[in-house]
Design a protein around this motif. Sequence first.
Motif, PDB file in Angstrom:
ATOM      1  N   VAL A 163      47.443  40.219  34.370  1.00 46.44           N
ATOM      2  CA  VAL A 163      46.500  40.973  35.692  1.00 46.44           C
ATOM      3  C   VAL A 163      47.457  41.253  36.630  1.00 46.44           C
ATOM      4  O   VAL A 163      48.193  40.218  37.321  1.00 46.44           O
ATOM      5  N   HIS A 164      47.669  42.322  37.201  1.00 45.56           N
ATOM      6  CA  HIS A 164      48.153  42.569  38.222  1.00 45.56           C
ATOM      7  C   HIS A 164      47.340  42.741  39.598  1.00 45.56           C
ATOM      8  O   HIS A 164      46.595  43.733  39.684  1.00 45.56           O
ATOM      9  N   PHE A 165      47.299  41.571  40.293  1.00 49.52           N
ATOM     10  CA  PHE A 165      46.541  41.531  41.798  1.00 49.52           C
ATOM     11  C   PHE A 165      47.283  42.246  42.812  1.00 49.52           C
ATOM     12  O   PHE A 165      48.641  42.128  43.179  1.00 49.52           O
ATOM     13  N   GLN A 166      46.640  43.110  43.443  1.00 43.76           N
ATOM     14  CA  GLN A 166      46.925  43.732  44.627  1.00 43.76           C
ATOM     15  C   GLN A 166      45.895  43.135  45.722  1.00 43.76           C
ATOM     16  O   GLN A 166      44.831  43.310  45.691  1.00 43.76           O
ATOM     17  N   ILE A 167      46.708  42.597  46.792  1.00 44.06           N
ATOM     18  CA  ILE A 167      45.982  41.507  47.642  1.00 44.06           C
ATOM     19  C   ILE A 167      46.131  42.199  49.167  1.00 44.06           C
ATOM     20  O   ILE A 167      47.217  42.478  49.528  1.00 44.06           O
ATOM     21  N   SER A 168      44.951  42.041  49.703  1.00 41.15           N
ATOM     22  CA  SER A 168      44.859  42.572  51.128  1.00 41.15           C
ATOM     23  C   SER A 168      43.899  41.810  51.895  1.00 41.15           C
ATOM     24  O   SER A 168      43.264  40.847  51.292  1.00 41.15           O
ATOM     25  N   ALA A 169      43.532  42.143  52.989  1.00 40.78           N
ATOM     26  CA  ALA A 169      42.661  41.537  54.050  1.00 40.78           C
ATOM     27  C   ALA A 169      41.898  42.441  54.789  1.00 40.78           C
ATOM     28  O   ALA A 169      42.599  43.202  55.248  1.00 40.78           O
ATOM     29  N   GLU A 170      40.573  42.421  55.079  1.00 33.16           N
ATOM     30  CA  GLU A 170      39.964  42.997  56.342  1.00 33.16           C
ATOM     31  C   GLU A 170      39.331  41.802  57.045  1.00 33.16           C
ATOM     32  O   GLU A 170      38.220  41.721  57.235  1.00 33.16           O
ATOM     33  N   ALA A 192      49.775  45.077  51.500  1.00 28.80           N
ATOM     34  CA  ALA A 192      49.315  44.990  50.242  1.00 28.80           C
ATOM     35  C   ALA A 192      50.318  43.981  49.546  1.00 28.80           C
ATOM     36  O   ALA A 192      51.506  44.696  49.329  1.00 28.80           O
ATOM     37  N   THR A 193      50.030  42.978  49.227  1.00 24.67           N
ATOM     38  CA  THR A 193      50.891  41.783  48.346  1.00 24.67           C
ATOM     39  C   THR A 193      50.527  41.987  46.910  1.00 24.67           C
ATOM     40  O   THR A 193      49.351  42.493  46.598  1.00 24.67           O
ATOM     41  N   GLU A 194      51.138  41.451  46.296  1.00 21.50           N
ATOM     42  CA  GLU A 194      50.896  41.322  44.703  1.00 21.50           C
ATOM     43  C   GLU A 194      51.238  40.181  43.929  1.00 21.50           C
ATOM     44  O   GLU A 194      52.085  39.469  44.491  1.00 21.50           O
ATOM     45  N   LEU A 195      50.598  39.902  43.080  1.00 22.02           N
ATOM     46  CA  LEU A 195      50.788  38.834  42.149  1.00 22.02           C
ATOM     47  C   LEU A 195      50.359  39.059  40.798  1.00 22.02           C
ATOM     48  O   LEU A 195      49.429  39.909  40.369  1.00 22.02           O
ATOM     49  N   TYR A 196      51.302  38.396  39.858  1.00 20.99           N
ATOM     50  CA  TYR A 196      50.943  38.679  38.356  1.00 20.99           C
ATOM     51  C   TYR A 196      50.422  37.372  37.825  1.00 20.99           C
ATOM     52  O   TYR A 196      51.053  36.274  37.953  1.00 20.99           O
ATOM     53  N   LEU A 197      49.146  37.346  37.344  1.00 21.91           N
ATOM     54  CA  LEU A 197      48.843  35.969  36.606  1.00 21.91           C
ATOM     55  C   LEU A 197      48.205  36.447  35.107  1.00 21.91           C
ATOM     56  O   LEU A 197      47.884  37.521  34.924  1.00 21.91           O
ATOM     57  N   GLN A 198      48.126  35.211  34.431  1.00 20.27           N
ATOM     58  CA  GLN A 198      47.644  35.792  32.974  1.00 20.27           C
ATOM     59  C   GLN A 198      47.088  34.334  32.456  1.00 20.27           C
ATOM     60  O   GLN A 198      47.700  33.263  32.495  1.00 20.27           O
ATOM     61  N   ALA A 199      45.771  34.384  31.890  1.00 21.98           N
ATOM     62  CA  ALA A 199      45.162  33.118  31.111  1.00 21.98           C
ATOM     63  C   ALA A 199      45.459  33.249  29.808  1.00 21.98           C
ATOM     64  O   ALA A 199      45.428  34.152  28.933  1.00 21.98           O
ATOM     65  N   ASP A 200      46.217  32.092  29.041  1.00 22.53           N
ATOM     66  CA  ASP A 200      46.425  32.102  27.737  1.00 22.53           C
ATOM     67  C   ASP A 200      45.392  31.665  26.924  1.00 22.53           C
ATOM     68  O   ASP A 200      45.332  31.673  25.605  1.00 22.53           O
ATOM     69  N   GLU A 201      44.305  30.932  27.514  1.00 16.39           N
ATOM     70  CA  GLU A 201      43.133  30.524  26.549  1.00 16.39           C
ATOM     71  C   GLU A 201      41.777  30.675  27.487  1.00 16.39           C
ATOM     72  O   GLU A 201      41.830  30.655  28.697  1.00 16.39           O
ATOM     73  N   PRO A 202      40.747  30.676  26.680  1.00 12.55           N
ATOM     74  CA  PRO A 202      39.486  31.309  27.597  1.00 12.55           C
ATOM     75  C   PRO A 202      39.081  29.701  28.206  1.00 12.55           C
ATOM     76  O   PRO A 202      39.465  28.728  27.811  1.00 12.55           O
ATOM     77  N   GLY A 203      38.295  30.091  29.215  1.00 10.74           N
ATOM     78  CA  GLY A 203      37.718  29.208  30.239  1.00 10.74           C
ATOM     79  C   GLY A 203      37.518  29.443  31.497  1.00 10.74           C
ATOM     80  O   GLY A 203      37.557  30.574  31.853  1.00 10.74           O
ATOM     81  N   GLU A 204      37.074  28.539  32.338  1.00 11.14           N
ATOM     82  CA  GLU A 204      36.765  28.886  33.781  1.00 11.14           C
ATOM     83  C   GLU A 204      37.808  28.018  34.767  1.00 11.14           C
ATOM     84  O   GLU A 204      38.024  26.966  34.288  1.00 11.14           O
ATOM     85  N   TYR A 205      38.249  28.819  35.413  1.00  4.18           N
ATOM     86  CA  TYR A 205      39.220  28.406  36.540  1.00  4.18           C
ATOM     87  C   TYR A 205      38.763  28.350  38.059  1.00  4.18           C
ATOM     88  O   TYR A 205      38.157  29.339  38.259  1.00  4.18           O
ATOM     89  N   ALA A 206      39.076  27.407  38.678  1.00  6.03           N
ATOM     90  CA  ALA A 206      38.733  27.463  40.235  1.00  6.03           C
ATOM     91  C   ALA A 206      39.758  28.420  40.922  1.00  6.03           C
ATOM     92  O   ALA A 206      40.766  28.370  40.842  1.00  6.03           O
ATOM     93  N   GLY A 207      39.237  29.058  41.891  1.00  5.80           N
ATOM     94  CA  GLY A 207      39.933  29.790  42.897  1.00  5.80           C
ATOM     95  C   GLY A 207      39.578  29.411  44.258  1.00  5.80           C
ATOM     96  O   GLY A 207      38.519  28.997  44.710  1.00  5.80           O
TER      97      GLY A 207
END
Length: 327
Positions: A163-170, A192-207
Motif C-alpha cells: 500500500v502506497h500511502f500519500q500523507i498530508s494534513a489540514e 505530501a509525504t509517502e510511506l509503503y506498508l504491507q500486511a502479510d497476514e490477516p488481522g486487526e492492527y492498531a494505528g
Amino acid sequence: MSGGKMLRQIHFWILAALTTVLLSGCGSEYLVLNPKGPVAETQYNLIIISTILCAVIIVPVLALTAFIVYRYRDKPDNKAPYKPEWAHNTALEAIWWGIPVVIIAILGYFTVRDTYVLKESPNKEVAPMTVQVTALDWKWMFTYPEQNIATVNHLEIPVGVPVHFQISAEAPMNSFWVPSLGGQVYAMAGMATELYLQADEPGEYAGFSSNFSGEKFAHMQFKVVAKPKEEFDQWVKEVKGTSPAMTKEDYNELKKQGLSEKKLYSAFPEGLFEEIVQRYSHGHDMDHVMKKQPAPTGDKSKETSQETQQSTDMSNMHGMDHSSMKH
C-alpha cells in the motif's frame, strides 16, 4: 541497623513497588517488536542490529565502570597503585577511538541500506494500491482514489498487497503510525509525504497519532483491518452500495476540531486530496509523491494493456500518415 541504612532500604522497596505497579500496565505484546509485514520486518532487523552494536560499547563500559569503582574505592587497606602522572598510551587510545568508529561505520552501512530499501515498494511483483491519508483535528481521513471510497478512523487493506500511502494534513503537523506494519511518517499541511506498508497476514492492527497536535490528539486512533483480496473487494462493494457519498459540506464538517466515530463513504469529491495539499503548498512541487505508480514487473495484465495501447497509437499514427499523403 543504622537509621541511614534503614532509610535506604525503605527507598529501595518503595521504588521496587512503584516499578511493579507501572510495569503491570504494559501489555504482553510489544507492537514494534512483533512485525506483521516486510516493512516492519526490515525495521525490526535494523533495531536488533543497532542494539547489538550499541551493546558492544555499552556493556564493556558499564562493566569497567563497576570494576574501577570497586577496585579503586577509598578504604584504608586498598593497595591499588596511584599514578597521577600516567603517561599517554597509544594502544588504549586506538582501542577507545577505533572500536566506536568501526561500529558507527557498520551501523551507518545498515541504516543507509535499509533507508533506501524502505523508500520503494516491498513487493515488486504486485501492483501497489494507493491510499491517501489526511490528518484532521482530531481524526484521520482515508481516501481510496482507485476504489473511489473514503473512510474516517478506519482503514482496510488487502493482505499481500503493498500500500502506497500519500500523507498530508489540514491541521497542525501530525504523524501517521501503524507499529505492527512499519514506522511513523509525518503528516504536514502543504506537503505530501509517502510511506509503503504491507500486511502479510490477516488481522486487526492498531494505528496511532504519534505527534502531539492539540488537546485530543491522544484520541486520534484508528483500526487497520487486513483481509484477503477477495474479501477486501467485497468490502469495497458493500461500502459503495450501502454508504452515502461524501460532499464538500461533509468534508468541511469533518475538518472542524473535534472527535469522530468511524465513518464510511461510497464516494468523495474528485481531487480532494490534491486540493488539500495545494491549498497550503505555496507552489511547492508534490508530483514526485502523487505521481502514478509504475506497473510491477510480474503484472502481465498491465504489460499487455500497455502493448495494446501502443499498438493502437501506432495504428492511429499510420492512419494519420496515409491521410496526410492523400492530401
